[in-house]
Scaffold this motif. Structure first.
Motif, PDB file in Angstrom:
ATOM      1  N   UNK A   1       4.925 -10.887   2.573  1.00 52.72           N
ATOM      2  CA  UNK A   1       5.352 -10.155   1.387  1.00 52.72           C
ATOM      3  C   UNK A   1       6.567 -10.793   0.737  1.00 52.72           C
ATOM      4  N   UNK A   2       6.539 -10.897  -0.592  1.00 51.36           N
ATOM      5  CA  UNK A   2       7.724 -11.300  -1.351  1.00 51.36           C
ATOM      6  C   UNK A   2       8.517 -10.036  -1.636  1.00 51.36           C
TER       7      UNK A   2
ATOM      8  N   UNK B   1       0.998  -3.851   3.516  1.00 50.14           N
ATOM      9  CA  UNK B   1       0.084  -3.834   4.657  1.00 50.14           C
ATOM     10  C   UNK B   1      -1.349  -3.615   4.178  1.00 50.14           C
ATOM     11  N   UNK B   2      -2.298  -4.157   4.951  1.00 56.59           N
ATOM     12  CA  UNK B   2      -3.722  -3.940   4.689  1.00 56.59           C
ATOM     13  C   UNK B   2      -4.350  -3.350   5.938  1.00 56.59           C
ATOM     14  N   UNK B   3      -5.156  -2.325   5.759  1.00 53.48           N
ATOM     15  CA  UNK B   3      -5.909  -1.733   6.855  1.00 53.48           C
ATOM     16  C   UNK B   3      -7.343  -2.249   6.768  1.00 53.48           C
ATOM     17  N   UNK B   4      -7.824  -2.865   7.853  1.00 54.03           N
ATOM     18  CA  UNK B   4      -9.176  -3.403   7.877  1.00 54.03           C
ATOM     19  C   UNK B   4     -10.208  -2.341   8.216  1.00 54.03           C
ATOM     20  N   UNK B   5     -11.465  -2.749   8.277  1.00 56.35           N
ATOM     21  CA  UNK B   5     -12.549  -1.817   8.550  1.00 56.35           C
ATOM     22  C   UNK B   5     -12.494  -1.249   9.960  1.00 56.35           C
ATOM     23  N   UNK B   6     -11.816  -1.972  10.871  1.00 55.10           N
ATOM     24  CA  UNK B   6     -11.700  -1.504  12.249  1.00 55.10           C
ATOM     25  C   UNK B   6     -10.436  -0.683  12.486  1.00 55.10           C
TER      26      UNK B   6
ATOM     27  N   UNK C   1       2.134 -10.330  -2.308  1.00 56.35           N
ATOM     28  CA  UNK C   1       1.824 -10.572  -0.891  1.00 56.35           C
ATOM     29  C   UNK C   1       0.594 -11.457  -0.772  1.00 56.35           C
ATOM     30  N   UNK C   2       0.571 -12.270   0.290  1.00 56.44           N
ATOM     31  CA  UNK C   2      -0.586 -13.123   0.578  1.00 56.44           C
ATOM     32  C   UNK C   2      -0.793 -13.168   2.090  1.00 56.44           C
TER      33      UNK C   2
ATOM     34  N   UNK D   1      -8.950 -15.644   2.646  1.00 58.81           N
ATOM     35  CA  UNK D   1      -7.706 -15.747   1.878  1.00 58.81           C
ATOM     36  C   UNK D   1      -7.559 -14.508   1.000  1.00 58.81           C
ATOM     37  N   UNK D   2      -6.375 -13.885   1.024  1.00 62.25           N
ATOM     38  CA  UNK D   2      -6.187 -12.596   0.366  1.00 62.25           C
ATOM     39  C   UNK D   2      -4.853 -12.590  -0.374  1.00 62.25           C
ATOM     40  N   UNK D   3      -4.879 -12.147  -1.637  1.00 64.68           N
ATOM     41  CA  UNK D   3      -3.666 -12.020  -2.443  1.00 64.68           C
ATOM     42  C   UNK D   3      -3.601 -10.636  -3.068  1.00 64.68           C
ATOM     43  N   UNK D   4      -2.404 -10.053  -3.029  1.00 69.48           N
ATOM     44  CA  UNK D   4      -2.169  -8.758  -3.668  1.00 69.48           C
ATOM     45  C   UNK D   4      -1.230  -8.986  -4.843  1.00 69.48           C
ATOM     46  N   UNK D   5      -1.675  -8.586  -6.029  1.00 68.75           N
ATOM     47  CA  UNK D   5      -0.864  -8.714  -7.234  1.00 68.75           C
ATOM     48  C   UNK D   5      -0.484  -7.318  -7.729  1.00 68.75           C
TER      49      UNK D   5
END
Length: 254
Positions: free
Chosen positions: A67-68, A54-59, A86-87, A31-35
């Protein structure tokens, strides 16, 4: 008969191995939240047109979060106030980069007058913030983006302004903050916290004289409030910051 049993055993072993392999490759869900928060600035409003996060993962995979989207006045998010932008549930245990995608409806209001806030096309396609965040299962993973409105505005001419975003990320579980109030609210003071290794963190004071410097690693800091001349700076030494704690240094007379 023995040959038949041998072949059957090999098939069963193969199925079991494949099943185990798939189980071991499952990365789980995180579970991930961006504030988003902000430091105060000498403007009436600083409005950004947020379109996506957007989030870029390790791969290297790009995940677009839920996104709100909308217009955000950054000055509504100062001195410890933040909002969820965003969540999502991520399938990667690490986040290596966050991108904010902006639209073209960015504006600045100063002395009651609204001005367009020019935004380079490269910034519209993604404000990139590199992070090194390892996520945990069965907990809510949060990250806070500090969008510094004060230092992100560049005056390019009379009545013309450009957005040159200055952002940093704060992981609340590994940092603390310093807050307080100054008495000369008209001084437009700046405040800084300097670590023992001479790393400087800064913010400004809002119209009510309040300030908060967030995202400070644990340790002792030298705090300085610097007003406009002819008033002189005020310094406090050995201000202790602990993880997850907001240290209130009280009222400062300038």
């Amino acid at each position: 008969m023995k040959k038949t049993l041998l072949i059957a055993s090999i098939i069963v072993f193969g199925i079991t191995l494949n099943s185990c392999s798939k189980d071991s490759d499952d990365s789980g869900q995180y579970a991930y939240k961006v504030r988003m928060t902000d430091a105060p600035g000498p403007y009436d409003e600083v409005n950004i047109d947020l379109q996506a996060v957007e989030v870029i993962g390790s791969n290297g995979q790009t995940i677009t979060l839920n996104t709100t989207a909308g217009i955000y006045n950054l000055l509504d998010l100062s001195n410890g106030i933040s909002t969820i932008i965003a969540t999502s549930d991520l399938g990667d245990v690490k986040a290596s980069q966050i991108r904010l995608l902006l639209g073209t409806n960015n504006t600045l209001k100063l002395n009651g007058i609204s001005y367009p806030l020019a935004t380079p096309s490269a910034d519209q396609t993604g404000l990139k913030i590199n992070v090194t965040q390892t996520l945990n299962e069965n907990v809510e993973n949060n990250i806070l983006i500090d969008f510094d409105a004060n230092t992100s505005i560049v005056e390019t001419g009379v009545g013309t302004y450009k957005l040159k975003p200055v952002l940093r990320t704060i992981v609340a579980t590994t940092t603390g903050s310093i807050q307080g109030t100054i008495t000369s609210v008209g001084s437009k003071a700046t405040v800084t916290a300097t670590s023992a290794s001479n790393v400087v963190y800064s913010s400004t004071v809002n119209a009510a004289g309040q300030f908060q410097i967030s995202g400070l690693p644990a340790g002792n800091y030298t705090f300085t409030a610097t007003p406009k001349l002819p008033a002189l700076p005020v310094t406090q030494v050995n201000v202790t910051v602990s993880v997850g704690v907001t240290t209130n240094i009280g009222v400062i007379n300038l």
